[in-house]
Design a protein around this motif. Structure first.
Motif, PDB file in Angstrom:
ATOM      1  N   ASN A   1     -26.778  -5.827  -5.578  1.00 56.79           N
ATOM      2  CA  ASN A   1     -27.695  -5.202  -6.543  1.00 56.79           C
ATOM      3  C   ASN A   1     -27.001  -3.989  -7.142  1.00 56.79           C
ATOM      4  OD1 ASN A   1     -30.339  -5.846  -4.253  1.00 56.79           O
ATOM      5  ND2 ASN A   1     -30.012  -6.891  -6.175  1.00 56.79           N
ATOM      6  N   GLY A   2     -27.157  -3.830  -8.440  1.00 60.80           N
ATOM      7  CA  GLY A   2     -26.601  -2.644  -9.095  1.00 60.80           C
ATOM      8  C   GLY A   2     -25.107  -2.689  -9.324  1.00 60.80           C
ATOM      9  N   SER A   3     -24.464  -3.863  -9.118  1.00 64.39           N
ATOM     10  CA  SER A   3     -23.006  -3.899  -9.261  1.00 64.39           C
ATOM     11  C   SER A   3     -22.570  -4.007 -10.729  1.00 64.39           C
ATOM     12  CB  SER A   3     -22.427  -5.053  -8.441  1.00 64.39           C
ATOM     13  OG  SER A   3     -23.076  -6.255  -8.789  1.00 64.39           O
ATOM     14  N   GLY A   4     -23.462  -4.540 -11.601  1.00 62.58           N
ATOM     15  CA  GLY A   4     -23.100  -4.630 -13.019  1.00 62.58           C
ATOM     16  C   GLY A   4     -23.218  -6.032 -13.608  1.00 62.58           C
ATOM     17  N   LYS A   5     -23.935  -6.930 -12.931  1.00 64.27           N
ATOM     18  CA  LYS A   5     -24.056  -8.315 -13.411  1.00 64.27           C
ATOM     19  C   LYS A   5     -24.856  -8.364 -14.724  1.00 64.27           C
ATOM     20  CE  LYS A   5     -26.125  -9.530  -9.567  1.00 64.27           C
ATOM     21  NZ  LYS A   5     -26.138  -8.235  -8.825  1.00 64.27           N
ATOM     22  N   THR A   6     -26.032  -7.746 -14.702  1.00 62.79           N
ATOM     23  CA  THR A   6     -26.857  -7.757 -15.919  1.00 62.79           C
ATOM     24  C   THR A   6     -26.162  -6.982 -17.031  1.00 62.79           C
ATOM     25  OG1 THR A   6     -28.804  -7.819 -14.513  1.00 62.79           O
ATOM     26  CG2 THR A   6     -29.173  -7.307 -16.820  1.00 62.79           C
ATOM     27  N   ASN A   7     -25.456  -5.931 -16.664  1.00 62.81           N
ATOM     28  CA  ASN A   7     -24.727  -5.167 -17.687  1.00 62.81           C
ATOM     29  C   ASN A   7     -23.739  -6.065 -18.426  1.00 62.81           C
ATOM     30  OD1 ASN A   7     -26.084  -2.922 -16.859  1.00 62.81           O
ATOM     31  ND2 ASN A   7     -24.374  -1.974 -15.750  1.00 62.81           N
ATOM     32  N   LEU A   8     -23.065  -6.935 -17.676  1.00 61.39           N
ATOM     33  CA  LEU A   8     -22.090  -7.809 -18.323  1.00 61.39           C
ATOM     34  C   LEU A   8     -22.791  -8.791 -19.281  1.00 61.39           C
ATOM     35  CD1 LEU A   8     -18.807  -8.880 -17.050  1.00 61.39           C
ATOM     36  CD2 LEU A   8     -20.193 -10.704 -17.967  1.00 61.39           C
TER      37      LEU A   8
ATOM     38  N   ARG B   1     -21.141   4.436 -21.230  1.00 61.56           N
ATOM     39  CA  ARG B   1     -21.051   4.863 -19.828  1.00 61.56           C
ATOM     40  C   ARG B   1     -21.367   6.356 -19.711  1.00 61.56           C
ATOM     41  NH1 ARG B   1     -16.897   6.692 -16.526  1.00 61.56           N
ATOM     42  NH2 ARG B   1     -15.539   6.715 -18.340  1.00 61.56           N
ATOM     43  N   ALA B   2     -22.168   6.688 -18.733  1.00 59.69           N
ATOM     44  CA  ALA B   2     -22.519   8.096 -18.521  1.00 59.69           C
ATOM     45  C   ALA B   2     -21.217   8.888 -18.360  1.00 59.69           C
ATOM     46  CB  ALA B   2     -23.385   8.227 -17.280  1.00 59.69           C
ATOM     47  N   GLY B   3     -21.062   9.919 -19.162  1.00 61.36           N
ATOM     48  CA  GLY B   3     -19.857  10.747 -19.061  1.00 61.36           C
ATOM     49  C   GLY B   3     -18.767  10.344 -20.038  1.00 61.36           C
TER      50      GLY B   3
ATOM     51  N   LEU C   1     -30.046  -7.609 -24.848  1.00 66.98           N
ATOM     52  CA  LEU C   1     -31.134  -8.157 -24.030  1.00 66.98           C
ATOM     53  C   LEU C   1     -32.019  -7.099 -23.381  1.00 66.98           C
ATOM     54  CD1 LEU C   1     -30.099  -7.972 -20.874  1.00 66.98           C
ATOM     55  CD2 LEU C   1     -28.999 -10.118 -21.401  1.00 66.98           C
ATOM     56  N   ARG C   2     -31.578  -5.850 -23.379  1.00 67.19           N
ATOM     57  CA  ARG C   2     -32.468  -4.800 -22.858  1.00 67.19           C
ATOM     58  C   ARG C   2     -33.150  -4.029 -23.980  1.00 67.19           C
ATOM     59  NH1 ARG C   2     -28.204  -3.443 -18.751  1.00 67.19           N
ATOM     60  NH2 ARG C   2     -29.089  -3.842 -16.685  1.00 67.19           N
ATOM     61  N   ARG C   3     -32.866  -4.402 -25.217  1.00 65.99           N
ATOM     62  CA  ARG C   3     -33.352  -3.657 -26.391  1.00 65.99           C
ATOM     63  C   ARG C   3     -33.039  -2.168 -26.236  1.00 65.99           C
ATOM     64  NH1 ARG C   3     -36.437  -4.714 -29.919  1.00 65.99           N
ATOM     65  NH2 ARG C   3     -37.885  -3.020 -29.607  1.00 65.99           N
TER      66      ARG C   3
HETATM   67  N1  LIG Z   1     -24.885   4.128 -19.308  1.00 61.18           N
HETATM   68  C1  LIG Z   1     -24.587   3.927 -18.022  1.00 61.18           C
HETATM   69  N2  LIG Z   1     -23.536   4.549 -17.447  1.00 61.18           N
HETATM   70  C2  LIG Z   1     -23.206   4.327 -16.155  1.00 61.18           C
HETATM   71  N3  LIG Z   1     -23.895   3.488 -15.348  1.00 61.18           N
HETATM   72  C3  LIG Z   1     -24.953   2.857 -15.863  1.00 61.18           C
HETATM   73  C4  LIG Z   1     -25.351   3.037 -17.226  1.00 61.18           C
HETATM   74  N4  LIG Z   1     -26.440   2.270 -17.462  1.00 61.18           N
HETATM   75  C5  LIG Z   1     -26.712   1.655 -16.292  1.00 61.18           C
HETATM   76  N5  LIG Z   1     -25.828   1.980 -15.347  1.00 61.18           N
HETATM   77  C6  LIG Z   1     -25.768   1.520 -13.944  1.00 61.18           C
HETATM   78  O1  LIG Z   1     -25.295   0.187 -13.908  1.00 61.18           O
HETATM   79  C7  LIG Z   1     -25.623  -0.317 -12.610  1.00 61.18           C
HETATM   80  C8  LIG Z   1     -25.625  -1.808 -12.642  1.00 61.18           C
HETATM   81  O2  LIG Z   1     -26.715  -2.332 -13.329  1.00 61.18           O
HETATM   82  P1  LIG Z   1     -26.996  -3.899 -13.507  1.00 61.18           P
HETATM   83  O3  LIG Z   1     -28.371  -3.966 -14.041  1.00 61.18           O
HETATM   84  O4  LIG Z   1     -25.944  -4.568 -14.261  1.00 61.18           O
HETATM   85  O5  LIG Z   1     -26.959  -4.412 -11.997  1.00 61.18           O
HETATM   86  P2  LIG Z   1     -27.065  -5.877 -11.418  1.00 61.18           P
HETATM   87  O6  LIG Z   1     -25.756  -6.214 -10.806  1.00 61.18           O
HETATM   88  O7  LIG Z   1     -27.596  -6.830 -12.437  1.00 61.18           O
HETATM   89  O8  LIG Z   1     -28.120  -5.625 -10.267  1.00 61.18           O
HETATM   90  P3  LIG Z   1     -29.409  -6.419  -9.710  1.00 61.18           P
HETATM   91  O9  LIG Z   1     -28.876  -7.502  -8.826  1.00 61.18           O
HETATM   92  O10 LIG Z   1     -30.116  -5.359  -8.956  1.00 61.18           O
HETATM   93  O11 LIG Z   1     -30.177  -6.919 -10.900  1.00 61.18           O
HETATM   94  C9  LIG Z   1     -26.881   0.417 -12.178  1.00 61.18           C
HETATM   95  O12 LIG Z   1     -26.616   1.083 -10.980  1.00 61.18           O
HETATM   96  C10 LIG Z   1     -27.111   1.443 -13.284  1.00 61.18           C
HETATM   97  O13 LIG Z   1     -27.471   2.698 -12.814  1.00 61.18           O
END
Ligand SMILES: Nc1ncnc2c1ncn2[C@@H]1O[C@H](COP(=O)(O)OP(=O)(O)OP(=O)(O)O)[C@@H](O)[C@H]1O
Length: 373
Positions: A36-43, A66-68, A56-58
């Motif tokens: 969880n939180g590794s970045g799958k949905t982000n990709l 990325r923060a920073g 997809l997140r609107r």
């Molecule tokens: N702008 C940002 N800068 C840095 N980190 C961010 C930013 N936006 C989101 N994140 C971080 O990205 C991380 C991964 O989010 P993501 O939704 O891709 O996880 P995931 O692998 O899909 O997790 P899950 O299995 O819980 O759905 C979260 O910890 C979130 O805090």
């Protein structure tokens, strides 16, 4: 069968939790696994930015970088798309303290994000959509408009032009400026755009209904019956020109009422998408959580098939956390359906074993704190 479109290279810079990441793909489906939180949905979100809109997140652009990070994010994709090989680059840039979206296709700057639809059609299903049938009608309208947009790229422009015209009319009315010729001009424009929007929605639903009828397979995912309500409901079959006249007259007559309400009370922005579970003959919102999920998956798959039929190219599908909700039989049925569809599907999960039955049909990628391997 529709031709395949796929991403063969993806590079992210300062995108969400990815400082710099790159991925080479070979055209098979892509399974992303990780904690969880590794970045799958982000990709997945990065891939969704290869289509018009806010992903997809609107998301608000400034949240995506990325923060920073000092100067926005970038996404680069090399694709085998609808117009052959292409390089798509998008991202944000900070200008006078505001993030603005940038897009390049084959190295050249492009002004309208709509041009992305010449190369790829990207469709998605995310856990955030789970409450679609029970939630606000605005969410269902947005869902519907995305469905229309992927077979009719003009729809987005029509909808935003309609919104803009409606806002100026609302403003004139709320300021008490009942300037008849000015208002008539705006209402004429709203009527033309609003009816075009309503007809495009109806046409997409008609095509989708025909496809669902033909491909009926109650064994895996239930069929959905779709209906629109809330705008010109009794006007089925009327000519577009007559509908425009009626809507324009309706707007002219409603000026006082709309001024009092502070908004436009009638229009395509008030339509709702009504969905019924066909086999159970029941409104979607009264179905169980699992039934609603299966209904939604069936709807998204049917729509993906419609896009493939209409364009001749199978779309890219983003299916976030989809496997977790399905039993083994349904999971296998899902994998078979996306295979038959012929496109590249991205799927996420915390565990690889849920995707075992995909076997060689998928590439497995591990995501770990913004790193891909
Ligand atoms: N702008 C940002 N800068 C840095 N980190 C961010 C930013 N936006 C989101 N994140 C971080 O990205 C991380 C991964 O989010 P993501 O939704 O891709 O996880 P995931 O692998 O899909 O997790 P899950 O299995 O819980 O759905 C979260 O910890 C979130 O805090």
């Amino acid at each position: 069968m529709a031709e395949k479109t796929f991403i063969n290279r993806l590079q992210l810079t300062d995108f969400r939790n990815y400082a710099a990441a790159s991925l080479r793909l070979d055209g098979r489906h892509v399974v992303l696994t990780g904690r969880n939180g590794s970045g799958k949905t982000n990709l997945m979100e990065a891939v969704s930015f290869l289509s018009p809109g806010r992903g997809l997140r609107r998301a608000v652009l400034s949240d995506v970088a990325r923060a920073g990070a000092e100067n926005g994010f970038s996404i680069f994709a090399s694709v085998e798309g609808m117009a052959g090989e292409a390089d798509l680059g998008t991202g944000s840039e900070i200008q006078e303290e505001t993030a603005v979206r940038r897009l390049r296709i084959n190295g050249s700057p492009v002004r309208s994000v709509d041009e992305l639809t010449d190369h790829l059609r990207v469709l998605w299903l995310t856990p955030a959509m789970d409450g679609l049938f029970t939630g606000a009608s605005s969410e269902r309208r947005r869902f519907l408009d995305r469905l229309v947009l992927s077979i009719d790229p003009q729809h987005g422009r029509r909808a935003s032009d309609f919104e803009r015209a409606m806002r100026s009319r609302n403003k004139l009315l709320s300021d008490g400026r009942f300037d008849a010729s000015w208002l008539s001009g705006i209402e004429q424009q709203m009527a033309a755009l609003g009816i075009a929007m309503a007809l495009a929605r109806q046409e997409m639903m008609r095509l989708l209904a025909t496809l669902i009828e033909q491909r009926r397979d109650p064994g895996s995912f239930p069929g959905a019956d779709l209906m629109l309500s809330g705008f010109l409901d009794d006007e089925a079959g009327a000519a577009a020109i007559d509908l425009e006249d009626r809507y324009r007259d309706l707007l002219a007559q409603s000026r006082g009422r709309d001024a009092a309400a502070g908004r436009t009370l009638e229009g395509p922005h008030r339509s709702d998408l009504l969905v019924r579970h066909r086999e159970k003959d029941m409104e979607a919102e009264r179905c169980s959580t699992g039934e609603q999920k299966a209904l939604l998956i069936g709807l998204v798959l049917a729509h993906a098939e419609l896009v493939a039929t209409m364009t001749g190219f199978a779309p890219i599908l983003l299916l976030d956390e989809i496997a977790a909700h399905l039993d083994q039989g349904r999971r296998a049925a899902l994998f078979d359906r996306i295979d038959v569809l012929g496109g590249q599907a991205f799927m996420t999960g915390t565990d690889t074993h849920m995707f075992e039955s995909l076997g060689e049909r998928a590439q497995f990628v591990t995501v770990d704190d913004g790193q891909l391997s």
